[in-house]
Design a protein around this motif. Sequence first.
Motif, mmCIF file in Angstrom:
data_model
loop_
_atom_site.group_PDB
_atom_site.id
_atom_site.type_symbol
_atom_site.label_atom_id
_atom_site.label_comp_id
_atom_site.label_asym_id
_atom_site.label_seq_id
_atom_site.Cartn_x
_atom_site.Cartn_y
_atom_site.Cartn_z
ATOM 1 N N GLN A 364 41.831 -9.499 -56.713
ATOM 2 C CA GLN A 364 42.954 -9.864 -55.843
ATOM 3 C C GLN A 364 43.279 -8.719 -54.889
ATOM 4 O OE1 GLN A 364 45.794 -11.881 -58.663
ATOM 5 N NE2 GLN A 364 46.889 -12.320 -56.780
ATOM 6 N N VAL A 365 43.277 -7.490 -55.415
ATOM 7 C CA VAL A 365 43.558 -6.326 -54.551
ATOM 8 C C VAL A 365 42.444 -6.168 -53.511
ATOM 9 C CG1 VAL A 365 43.842 -3.808 -54.507
ATOM 10 C CG2 VAL A 365 44.964 -5.147 -56.288
ATOM 11 N N ALA A 366 41.189 -6.428 -53.899
ATOM 12 C CA ALA A 366 40.075 -6.323 -52.941
ATOM 13 C C ALA A 366 40.256 -7.326 -51.801
ATOM 14 C CB ALA A 366 38.745 -6.557 -53.660
ATOM 15 N N THR A 367 40.756 -8.520 -52.137
ATOM 16 C CA THR A 367 41.038 -9.518 -51.092
ATOM 17 C C THR A 367 42.073 -8.957 -50.117
ATOM 18 O OG1 THR A 367 40.649 -11.263 -52.701
ATOM 19 C CG2 THR A 367 41.843 -11.908 -50.715
ATOM 20 N N LEU A 383 41.105 3.820 -50.455
ATOM 21 C CA LEU A 383 42.366 3.310 -50.984
ATOM 22 C C LEU A 383 42.977 4.369 -51.897
ATOM 23 C CD1 LEU A 383 44.262 0.842 -51.205
ATOM 24 C CD2 LEU A 383 42.933 0.127 -53.195
ATOM 25 N N ARG A 384 44.237 4.688 -51.664
ATOM 26 C CA ARG A 384 44.947 5.582 -52.592
ATOM 27 C C ARG A 384 45.594 4.695 -53.657
ATOM 28 N NH1 ARG A 384 47.305 9.359 -47.577
ATOM 29 N NH2 ARG A 384 45.330 9.203 -46.499
ATOM 30 N N ALA A 385 45.691 5.189 -54.873
ATOM 31 C CA ALA A 385 46.202 4.344 -55.962
ATOM 32 C C ALA A 385 47.129 5.137 -56.861
ATOM 33 C CB ALA A 385 45.040 3.796 -56.785
ATOM 34 N N ASP A 386 48.196 4.470 -57.315
ATOM 35 C CA ASP A 386 49.109 5.099 -58.272
ATOM 36 C C ASP A 386 49.612 4.028 -59.217
ATOM 37 O OD1 ASP A 386 50.927 4.090 -56.010
ATOM 38 O OD2 ASP A 386 52.366 4.616 -57.568
ATOM 39 N N GLY A 387 50.442 4.441 -60.165
ATOM 40 C CA GLY A 387 51.006 3.486 -61.123
ATOM 41 C C GLY A 387 50.318 3.601 -62.472
ATOM 42 N N ALA A 398 36.446 -1.012 -61.339
ATOM 43 C CA ALA A 398 36.324 -2.384 -60.816
ATOM 44 C C ALA A 398 36.921 -2.450 -59.413
ATOM 45 C CB ALA A 398 37.032 -3.369 -61.743
ATOM 46 N N GLN A 399 38.011 -1.702 -59.207
ATOM 47 C CA GLN A 399 38.646 -1.709 -57.883
ATOM 48 C C GLN A 399 37.719 -1.138 -56.813
ATOM 49 O OE1 GLN A 399 41.948 -3.174 -57.393
ATOM 50 N NE2 GLN A 399 40.532 -3.347 -55.722
ATOM 51 N N ALA A 400 37.108 0.012 -57.139
ATOM 52 C CA ALA A 400 36.176 0.629 -56.185
ATOM 53 C C ALA A 400 34.984 -0.300 -55.945
ATOM 54 C CB ALA A 400 35.707 1.984 -56.724
ATOM 55 N N ASP A 401 34.476 -0.908 -57.006
ATOM 56 C CA ASP A 401 33.305 -1.791 -56.876
ATOM 57 C C ASP A 401 33.623 -3.026 -56.040
ATOM 58 O OD1 ASP A 401 31.690 -0.145 -58.372
ATOM 59 O OD2 ASP A 401 32.102 -1.178 -60.267
ATOM 60 N N LEU A 402 34.747 -3.668 -56.345
ATOM 61 C CA LEU A 402 35.033 -4.945 -55.680
ATOM 62 C C LEU A 402 35.536 -4.745 -54.250
ATOM 63 C CD1 LEU A 402 36.503 -6.923 -58.691
ATOM 64 C CD2 LEU A 402 34.328 -7.298 -57.529
ATOM 65 N N ALA A 403 36.267 -3.659 -54.013
ATOM 66 C CA ALA A 403 36.726 -3.397 -52.633
ATOM 67 C C ALA A 403 35.658 -2.652 -51.841
ATOM 68 C CB ALA A 403 38.023 -2.598 -52.657
ATOM 69 N N GLN A 404 34.630 -2.151 -52.536
ATOM 70 C CA GLN A 404 33.543 -1.404 -51.894
ATOM 71 C C GLN A 404 34.086 -0.227 -51.089
ATOM 72 O OE1 GLN A 404 29.739 -2.060 -51.764
ATOM 73 N NE2 GLN A 404 30.630 -2.431 -53.780
ATOM 74 N N MET A 405 34.994 0.492 -51.717
ATOM 75 C CA MET A 405 35.501 1.713 -51.073
ATOM 76 C C MET A 405 35.978 2.669 -52.160
ATOM 77 S SD MET A 405 39.143 0.494 -49.427
ATOM 78 C CE MET A 405 38.506 -0.961 -48.637
ATOM 79 N N SER A 452 26.438 -2.667 -55.908
ATOM 80 C CA SER A 452 25.925 -2.849 -54.549
ATOM 81 C C SER A 452 26.868 -3.788 -53.796
ATOM 82 C CB SER A 452 24.526 -3.472 -54.593
ATOM 83 O OG SER A 452 24.636 -4.804 -55.079
ATOM 84 N N ALA A 453 26.787 -3.745 -52.469
ATOM 85 C CA ALA A 453 27.623 -4.627 -51.654
ATOM 86 C C ALA A 453 27.320 -6.089 -51.982
ATOM 87 C CB ALA A 453 27.368 -4.349 -50.172
ATOM 88 N N GLU A 454 26.039 -6.398 -52.267
ATOM 89 C CA GLU A 454 25.645 -7.794 -52.568
ATOM 90 C C GLU A 454 26.298 -8.256 -53.869
ATOM 91 O OE1 GLU A 454 23.371 -5.323 -51.862
ATOM 92 O OE2 GLU A 454 23.371 -6.000 -49.778
ATOM 93 N N ARG A 455 26.252 -7.382 -54.883
ATOM 94 C CA ARG A 455 26.826 -7.768 -56.179
ATOM 95 C C ARG A 455 28.340 -8.000 -56.043
ATOM 96 N NH1 ARG A 455 26.659 -4.310 -61.828
ATOM 97 N NH2 ARG A 455 27.765 -5.877 -63.064
ATOM 98 N N ALA A 456 28.993 -7.105 -55.281
ATOM 99 C CA ALA A 456 30.444 -7.246 -55.093
ATOM 100 C C ALA A 456 30.750 -8.546 -54.353
ATOM 101 C CB ALA A 456 30.986 -6.050 -54.316
ATOM 102 N N ALA A 457 29.962 -8.822 -53.308
ATOM 103 C CA ALA A 457 30.213 -10.029 -52.503
ATOM 104 C C ALA A 457 30.015 -11.278 -53.350
ATOM 105 C CB ALA A 457 29.289 -10.048 -51.288
#
Length: 477
Positions: A364-367, A383-387, A398-405, A452-457
Amino acid sequence: MTVVLSIDQGTSGTKAIVVGSAGETLAIAEAELRPRYGEGGVVEQDPRALLRSVLETGRRAVAEAGHPIDVVALANQGETVLAWDRGTGAPLSPAIVWQDRRAASVCAGLSEHAEWVAERTGLVLDSYFSAPKMAWLRGNVTTEGVVTTVDTWLLHHLTGEFVTDAATASRSLLTDVDTAAWDPELIGLFGLDDEPLPRIVACDEIIGTTRAFGVPTPVAGLIVDQQAALLAEACLDAGAAKCTFGTGAFLLANTGATAVRSTAGLTSSVAWRAAGQTAYCVDGQVYTAASAIRWIRDLGFIRTAGELDTVAARQADGTLCVPALAGLAAPWWRPDATATFTGMTLSTGPEHLVLAVLQGIAAQVATLCELVTGDLGTPLTRLRADGGLTRSRTLMQAQADLAQMPVDVYPSAHATPLGAAALARLALDPRMTLREAVGPWRPAAVYEPVWSAERAAEFRSTWTAVAEATVRKGDPT
Ligand SMILES: O=P(O)(O)OC[C@H](O)CO
């Protein structure tokens, strides 16, 4: 040296920290809060418990710091509202939490106005925001007293003043986002013409003094918790973004001096009004992040959030989760959406469900990252992250993988109160720049994408299809 008592009054708890002039934490006190969840989208809190938690954590932190404080700052949960008596300060209703969906009926009744409301306010006509909740309270609970966001009520108890800050007001659907002032046409639309509304102040304005924590102390540094974290993470220039993984997950990106009108279903509001300037942000919301984790904990899949990484499966088994346990916000805006698990087989265990929830939050965050990129006009590259949930390595990876950043994890667990503290420092020393008040920081951890970008997509397109199906389930037939 300015010492700040900074209080973060959030949905799941209140945290008070005492911060020294270099941003160092001198003392911390916390109190857990548990909203009451009920059928029909009810999410309420006891206002007295909120006030008690503010006073009690504030006093404990001051006692622990053993140092006099110069100023008190307050970050608040944004869109949560209550009715209260201005004479006695007594609450006349429960606090209706931002996650509460009962005001959806108010928004449905105003749907023909949705377009101009969005253009004027930068927001979406949705029960998440304060005005529909205020109108719902008036129609269903009480016609007595005043109806305001929680910050105004707490500040009244602390100082006797009747104020809210520009960032909190901009989350109401009652302000013109470009001027950040109350808008009579919007107030009329929600039937709130006769309501006394608090004075809108700058986030770095000294609004009064409080004796609640000892000797009379000025109060300044008022802001929504999400915007406070954006500030603490030094997202001071247009294009810089952060996500706070708290009760919900909230992605905010600074858009500079302009309130953009999102073409992607995100919302625009005041980031802060400070040092004589108003800065804006676009934001996207995942309504249930830590509250989804609390839910799987209550179901017995994990004993504590600290177990997430040990319990979550290393490999997904095809189970997917859309954790819409309190509806879906941007870009779907469907308060009626419910959570979904799909792809399970007889071999699916709790570990797969836990991983699916974490990946569902990250998807959802990647979207939202993708949509923010569209609104900013330049790609979001980090992306900076806290919490609290940034402690989960599985979630951050998972966040880095799915947002690809890359994801830069903020080094302190106290981004929100540190952001409010920066505003309070600015209030006491107006010669400071905002950048000086915030100060530099280095990430405690950096997560680089390994997928990879393909796997994330591929993952994201399957996940999005499930989310779309979840939304369609609630479509009128
Ligand atoms: O109380 P938090 O930290 O979950 O944040 C609440 C959000 O600001 C609601 O919009």
